[in-house]
Design a protein around this motif. Structure first.
Motif, short mmCIF file in Angstrom:
data_model
loop_
_atom_site.label_atom_id
_atom_site.label_comp_id
_atom_site.label_asym_id
_atom_site.label_seq_id
_atom_site.Cartn_x
_atom_site.Cartn_y
_atom_site.Cartn_z
N PRO A 56 -8.06 -3.15 -6.79
CA PRO A 56 -7.37 -1.65 -6.65
C PRO A 56 -7.68 -1.15 -5.01
CG PRO A 56 -8.71 -1.89 -8.52
CD PRO A 56 -8.95 -3.33 -7.86
N MET A 57 -6.58 -0.46 -4.67
CA MET A 57 -6.61 -0.05 -3.42
C MET A 57 -6.43 1.46 -3.37
SD MET A 57 -3.94 -0.89 0.15
CE MET A 57 -4.71 -2.44 0.37
N ARG A 58 -7.34 2.16 -3.06
CA ARG A 58 -7.27 3.69 -2.86
C ARG A 58 -6.64 4.18 -1.58
NH1 ARG A 58 -10.92 5.86 -6.84
NH2 ARG A 58 -12.39 4.43 -7.64
N ARG A 59 -5.86 5.05 -1.91
CA ARG A 59 -4.96 5.74 -0.75
C ARG A 59 -4.25 7.00 -1.38
NH1 ARG A 59 0.65 5.16 -1.34
NH2 ARG A 59 1.33 3.86 -2.68
N ILE A 60 -3.95 7.66 -0.52
CA ILE A 60 -3.01 8.89 -0.67
C ILE A 60 -1.81 8.85 -1.14
CG2 ILE A 60 -2.37 11.42 0.16
CD1 ILE A 60 -5.16 11.12 0.09
N TYR A 61 -1.37 9.11 -2.30
CA TYR A 61 0.14 8.90 -2.78
C TYR A 61 0.80 10.11 -2.48
CZ TYR A 61 -0.76 4.69 -5.65
OH TYR A 61 -1.11 3.66 -6.12
N CYS A 66 7.97 5.70 -7.57
CA CYS A 66 7.68 4.18 -7.74
C CYS A 66 8.29 3.29 -8.96
CB CYS A 66 6.26 3.99 -7.73
SG CYS A 66 5.32 4.81 -6.31
N VAL A 67 9.12 2.37 -8.56
CA VAL A 67 10.05 1.65 -9.51
C VAL A 67 9.28 0.12 -9.60
CG1 VAL A 67 12.10 0.66 -10.31
CG2 VAL A 67 11.99 2.98 -9.21
N VAL A 68 9.13 -0.24 -10.99
CA VAL A 68 8.63 -1.74 -11.11
C VAL A 68 10.02 -2.46 -11.46
CG1 VAL A 68 7.39 -3.36 -12.53
CG2 VAL A 68 6.37 -1.15 -11.78
N LEU A 69 10.15 -3.53 -10.76
CA LEU A 69 11.30 -4.47 -11.02
C LEU A 69 10.78 -5.75 -11.67
CD1 LEU A 69 13.08 -4.32 -7.57
CD2 LEU A 69 13.39 -2.77 -9.31
N GLN A 74 -0.75 -0.43 -12.64
CA GLN A 74 -1.72 0.71 -12.92
C GLN A 74 -2.12 1.58 -11.71
OE1 GLN A 74 -6.18 -0.22 -13.64
NE2 GLN A 74 -5.62 -0.07 -15.72
N ILE A 75 -2.05 2.72 -12.50
CA ILE A 75 -2.69 3.81 -11.30
C ILE A 75 -3.79 4.66 -11.89
CG2 ILE A 75 -0.75 5.52 -11.90
CD1 ILE A 75 -0.88 6.38 -8.93
N PRO A 97 -4.87 11.84 -4.11
CA PRO A 97 -5.68 10.38 -3.86
C PRO A 97 -5.91 9.61 -5.13
CG PRO A 97 -7.20 12.37 -3.95
CD PRO A 97 -5.60 12.89 -4.06
N ALA A 98 -5.51 8.38 -5.10
CA ALA A 98 -5.40 7.60 -6.34
C ALA A 98 -5.64 6.16 -5.90
CB ALA A 98 -4.03 7.87 -7.06
N SER A 99 -5.67 5.46 -7.14
CA SER A 99 -6.18 4.04 -6.92
C SER A 99 -5.02 3.20 -7.54
CB SER A 99 -7.43 3.31 -7.30
OG SER A 99 -7.67 2.04 -7.21
N GLY A 100 -4.16 2.36 -7.06
CA GLY A 100 -3.12 1.35 -7.64
C GLY A 100 -3.59 -0.25 -7.55
N ARG A 101 -3.07 -0.69 -8.64
CA ARG A 101 -3.26 -2.24 -8.55
C ARG A 101 -2.04 -2.86 -9.66
NH1 ARG A 101 -5.82 -5.15 -12.76
NH2 ARG A 101 -6.63 -3.75 -14.49
N MET A 102 -1.97 -4.07 -8.92
CA MET A 102 -0.82 -4.82 -9.96
C MET A 102 -1.66 -5.50 -10.86
SD MET A 102 -0.24 -4.73 -6.56
CE MET A 102 1.27 -4.15 -5.91
#
Length: 316
Positions: A56-61, A66-69, A74-75, A97-102
């Motif tokens: 997971p990478m935390r950043r400011i969204y 955001c589209v998944v192809l 997960q956010i 501020p959120a954390s997203g990961r594949m």
């Protein structure tokens, strides 16, 4: 909690059209192939591919689509977790501020996605031109939600990726495609939510103003009453709408901004732990280290090493 209101012109779970996948892969090949974040000639439009799960990478969204192809993502923001999969989109309506990961990415089944920053000024312009504009609900809702990607939006995404391979065309044609994206979003089933971005004096607009103020003054000691005054809301109403939209309190939001900026200072500016702590508003370096470790799951120095490795991976 996993909330997923109906998506734009939702028609059930879909699969990515072969033409869209082929265009995305052709674009990535034109940029040298591999994995990571790939910039396009269009400001705010990025393509991402991963051959393995990324921590997971935390950043400011930013406000974005955001589209998944291919694959899934997960956010996590505040106490809310959302998962979106193939031909689903994540809509973010305020800075968060959120954390997203594949999830489950591999060489055999890589993750492939696209992110598009919203042009709020264009959203407002399109909203004003609609014969039957959507009517936002009076109550505020989450500022992040998941929906399906329908045929009109799919066509827009396909044209964006194709334009990305022709920079001269992209600079000229991108605004027209962005305008079309705004139209489909505003006229879709959650157009009422998107419309909140365009209306002055809505709860979303008022809370967003407080968020912008908090972003610009996060290193200062701020009272929640002060933020409520910026939002022109009563203290109880501000608390309620802020938490509904962001799934966190203003104090939690400010803390995440401070810790993210401290990480940036240590990674980009080579600040040590004490310097970063004081620059973002902490009076005690030990308190900063404790809160940093709780938030990121590892001590500041080790996290900086991990983050640099992650950024280097994502930039490949």
């Amino acid at each position: 909690m996993n909330a997923a209101p109906p998506g734009p012109h939702s028609s059930g779970e879909g699969r990515t059209p072969p033409a869209l996948l082929d265009a995305a892969r052709e674009f990535l090949t034109s940029r040298g192939g591999g994995e990571g974040h790939f910039q396009t000639p269009m400001t705010g439009v990025h393509v991402m591919r991963a051959f393995q799960e990324i921590p997971p990478m935390r950043r400011i969204y930013r406000p974005s689509l955001c589209v998944v192809l291919k694959g899934a993502k997960q956010i996590l923001f505040g106490e809310t977790t959302l998962i979106y999969k193939e031909m689903e989109c994540l809509v973010v309506s305020v800075e968060l501020p959120a954390s997203g990961r594949m999830i489950g990415a591999s060489c055999e089944t890589p993750y492939l996605g696209l992110s598009i920053d919203f042009d709020v000024a264009m959203l407002k312009e399109v909203m004003q031109q609609l014969a039957n504009p959507p009517r936002p609900a009076p109550a505020s809702g989450p500022c992040v939600f998941v929906g399906q990607v329908d045929a009109p939006l799919t066509e827009c995404v396909l044209r964006l990726i194709r334009m990305a391979m022709t920079p001269d065309a992209a600079h000229i044609l991108y605004p027209s495609v962005m305008r079309e994206i705004c139209y489909w979003l505003l006229t879709g089933p959650y157009g009422a939510e998107i419309a909140k971005l365009t209306l002055p004096d809505s709860h979303t607009d008022r809370v967003a103003n407080a968020i912008y103020y908090l972003r610009d003054h996060f290193a200062q000691t701020l009272r929640v009453e002060q933020l409520a005054e910026v939002a022109r809301m009563s203290l109880s109403s501000f608390h309620q709408h802020f938490r509904t939209m962001t799934s966190m309190t203003p104090v939690q939001y400010q803390k995440q901004l401070r810790l993210l900026e401290a990480r940036r200072l240590m990674v980009s500016d080579a600040a040590n732990v004490s310097e970063a702590a004081y620059q973002v508003g902490y009076e005690s370096a030990s308190q900063f280290s404790r809160e940093y470790s709780r938030h990121f799951g590892v001590a500041p120095k080790q996290d900086v090493m991990n983050y640099k490795a992650l950024v280097a991976y994502g930039a490949r």
